[in-house]
Design an enzyme around this catalytic site. Sequence first.
Site, PDB file in Angstrom:
ATOM      1  N   ASP A  42       0.846  -1.203   0.000  1.00 56.80           N
ATOM      2  CA  ASP A  42       0.000   0.000   0.000  1.00 56.80           C
ATOM      3  C   ASP A  42       0.873   1.242   0.000  1.00 56.80           C
ATOM      4  O   ASP A  42       1.682   1.447   0.901  1.00 56.80           O
ATOM      5  CB  ASP A  42      -0.880   0.004   1.255  1.00 56.80           C
ATOM      6  CG  ASP A  42      -1.585   1.344   1.450  1.00 56.80           C
ATOM      7  OD1 ASP A  42      -2.611   1.581   0.791  1.00 56.80           O
ATOM      8  OD2 ASP A  42      -1.089   2.171   2.244  1.00 56.80           O
ATOM      9  N   TYR A  47       2.685  10.155  -0.527  1.00 54.23           N
ATOM     10  CA  TYR A  47       3.827   9.662   0.260  1.00 54.23           C
ATOM     11  C   TYR A  47       5.162   9.975  -0.417  1.00 54.23           C
ATOM     12  O   TYR A  47       6.210   9.918   0.225  1.00 54.23           O
ATOM     13  CB  TYR A  47       3.757   8.135   0.462  1.00 54.23           C
ATOM     14  CG  TYR A  47       2.569   7.617   1.224  1.00 54.23           C
ATOM     15  CD1 TYR A  47       1.689   8.463   1.901  1.00 54.23           C
ATOM     16  CD2 TYR A  47       2.313   6.251   1.275  1.00 54.23           C
ATOM     17  CE1 TYR A  47       0.593   7.960   2.588  1.00 54.23           C
ATOM     18  CE2 TYR A  47       1.230   5.738   1.967  1.00 54.23           C
ATOM     19  CZ  TYR A  47       0.366   6.597   2.617  1.00 54.23           C
ATOM     20  OH  TYR A  47      -0.715   6.093   3.296  1.00 54.23           O
ATOM     21  N   LYS A  72      -3.102   5.743  -3.779  1.00 54.17           N
ATOM     22  CA  LYS A  72      -4.163   6.713  -3.488  1.00 54.17           C
ATOM     23  C   LYS A  72      -3.940   8.009  -4.256  1.00 54.17           C
ATOM     24  O   LYS A  72      -2.802   8.461  -4.401  1.00 54.17           O
ATOM     25  CB  LYS A  72      -4.191   7.036  -1.981  1.00 54.17           C
ATOM     26  CG  LYS A  72      -4.199   5.817  -1.086  1.00 54.17           C
ATOM     27  CD  LYS A  72      -4.087   6.190   0.389  1.00 54.17           C
ATOM     28  CE  LYS A  72      -3.716   4.988   1.231  1.00 54.17           C
ATOM     29  NZ  LYS A  72      -2.314   4.566   1.074  1.00 54.17           N
ATOM     30  N   ILE A 235      -2.499  -2.936   7.029  1.00 55.52           N
ATOM     31  CA  ILE A 235      -1.295  -2.555   6.266  1.00 55.52           C
ATOM     32  C   ILE A 235      -0.256  -1.946   7.209  1.00 55.52           C
ATOM     33  O   ILE A 235       0.072  -0.767   7.111  1.00 55.52           O
ATOM     34  CB  ILE A 235      -1.665  -1.569   5.134  1.00 55.52           C
ATOM     35  CG1 ILE A 235      -2.650  -0.506   5.640  1.00 55.52           C
ATOM     36  CG2 ILE A 235      -2.256  -2.304   3.929  1.00 55.52           C
ATOM     37  CD1 ILE A 235      -2.826   0.661   4.719  1.00 55.52           C
ATOM     38  N   LYS A 237       3.103  -0.636   8.809  1.00 55.91           N
ATOM     39  CA  LYS A 237       4.309  -0.135   8.152  1.00 55.91           C
ATOM     40  C   LYS A 237       5.521  -0.403   9.018  1.00 55.91           C
ATOM     41  O   LYS A 237       5.445  -0.373  10.250  1.00 55.91           O
ATOM     42  CB  LYS A 237       4.179   1.353   7.830  1.00 55.91           C
ATOM     43  CG  LYS A 237       4.457   2.215   9.026  1.00 55.91           C
ATOM     44  CD  LYS A 237       5.054   3.561   8.777  1.00 55.91           C
ATOM     45  CE  LYS A 237       6.534   3.494   8.636  1.00 55.91           C
ATOM     46  NZ  LYS A 237       7.220   4.726   8.961  1.00 55.91           N
ATOM     47  N   SER A 238       6.629  -0.681   8.378  1.00 55.16           N
ATOM     48  CA  SER A 238       7.915  -0.756   9.066  1.00 55.16           C
ATOM     49  C   SER A 238       8.995  -0.718   8.007  1.00 55.16           C
ATOM     50  O   SER A 238       8.759  -1.070   6.853  1.00 55.16           O
ATOM     51  CB  SER A 238       8.043  -2.035   9.890  1.00 55.16           C
ATOM     52  OG  SER A 238       9.304  -2.033  10.556  1.00 55.16           O
ATOM     53  N   ARG A 243      11.051  -6.480  11.976  1.00 53.63           N
ATOM     54  CA  ARG A 243       9.691  -6.083  12.324  1.00 53.63           C
ATOM     55  C   ARG A 243       8.724  -6.429  11.183  1.00 53.63           C
ATOM     56  O   ARG A 243       7.591  -6.842  11.416  1.00 53.63           O
ATOM     57  CB  ARG A 243       9.663  -4.566  12.619  1.00 53.63           C
ATOM     58  CG  ARG A 243       8.325  -4.017  13.087  1.00 53.63           C
ATOM     59  CD  ARG A 243       7.800  -4.651  14.345  1.00 53.63           C
ATOM     60  NE  ARG A 243       8.692  -4.576  15.479  1.00 53.63           N
ATOM     61  CZ  ARG A 243       8.893  -3.508  16.245  1.00 53.63           C
ATOM     62  NH1 ARG A 243       8.250  -2.388  15.995  1.00 53.63           N
ATOM     63  NH2 ARG A 243       9.711  -3.559  17.270  1.00 53.63           N
ATOM     64  N   ASN A 247       5.517  -8.789  11.804  1.00 58.36           N
ATOM     65  CA  ASN A 247       4.143  -8.383  11.488  1.00 58.36           C
ATOM     66  C   ASN A 247       3.434  -9.385  10.577  1.00 58.36           C
ATOM     67  O   ASN A 247       2.198  -9.428  10.538  1.00 58.36           O
ATOM     68  CB  ASN A 247       4.127  -7.001  10.832  1.00 58.36           C
ATOM     69  CG  ASN A 247       4.452  -5.889  11.818  1.00 58.36           C
ATOM     70  OD1 ASN A 247       4.387  -6.079  13.026  1.00 58.36           O
ATOM     71  ND2 ASN A 247       4.814  -4.721  11.303  1.00 58.36           N
TER      72      ASN A 247
END
Length: 291
Positions: A42, A47, A72, A235, A237-238, A243, A247
């Site tokens: 995503d 961003y 998006k 979704i 984030k890292s 990590r 997740n």
Amino acid sequence: MTFTLNNGVEMPALGLGVFQTPPEETRAAVEAALRTGYRHIDTAAAYGNEREVGEALKASDIPREDVFVETKIWISDYGYDQTLHGFDKSAGKLGLDQLDLLILHQALPSEFDKTLDAYRALETLLEQGKVRAIGVSNFMVDHLTRLLDVAQVVPTVNQIEVHPYFQQREVQDFGTEHGIRTQAWSPIGGITFYRDGSHGSTLDDEMIGAIAKAHNKTPAQVMLRWHLQEGRSVIPKSTKPQRIAENFDVFDFELSDEELRRIDALDTGRRGGPEPEEITLEAFGRDIPEA
């Protein structure tokens, strides 16, 4: 694990989010996620890292059809023609001809006609086969109601802030009623510890910690499992490979109904992100560069 969207498209339930991931770290994060087994990424025009997501996809030997790519359109590109061009910019940066999911990043309450024109452009892109599914993000019940009054296509998802301390049940329930899948951003409550210290951190919550201990899992894994069992797409984030892998390791245990209820009871009703009603072009507008 996948969810079937209201148009029959299959979407991996868990994806990697790259919100606030600096462009120079994005490619490595996406590459690590794909190696780990993620098949859903995503991103968003706002961003500023779509290009790096595209580079990671290109560098991977995973077939294009096996990775679900979502991005998006930012409010500065709302309006029918502007949104069609917004797709071209995003697809160009991602290096893709077709996107799996394209959503509107925010409602623009002060200029809702522009929001509706933007959504009409998404419907056109869907009809043309340039996107496989369309949706919205940060839409409240009022925004969804006004959209559904005129939309030809019901959004497949509404991506909203959801974590144990802020659950937006009214928005979620409205979505469920209309076949709109809730997708949780900040699913482990990251926004509670990097934006608002007074909230307390979900990761330090004693009750979540106790449930994690009982399952020999981490608090983050418990929160992600909570979302998945309640039918929400997540979704997290890292940028840290360890990590990112942690997740993803949430498919080998199950929370009991009682544990789910205990997490449900943590809702404080306090939003961490911006108020959707306060989104304006004056305050939040920014130019999205060409591809």
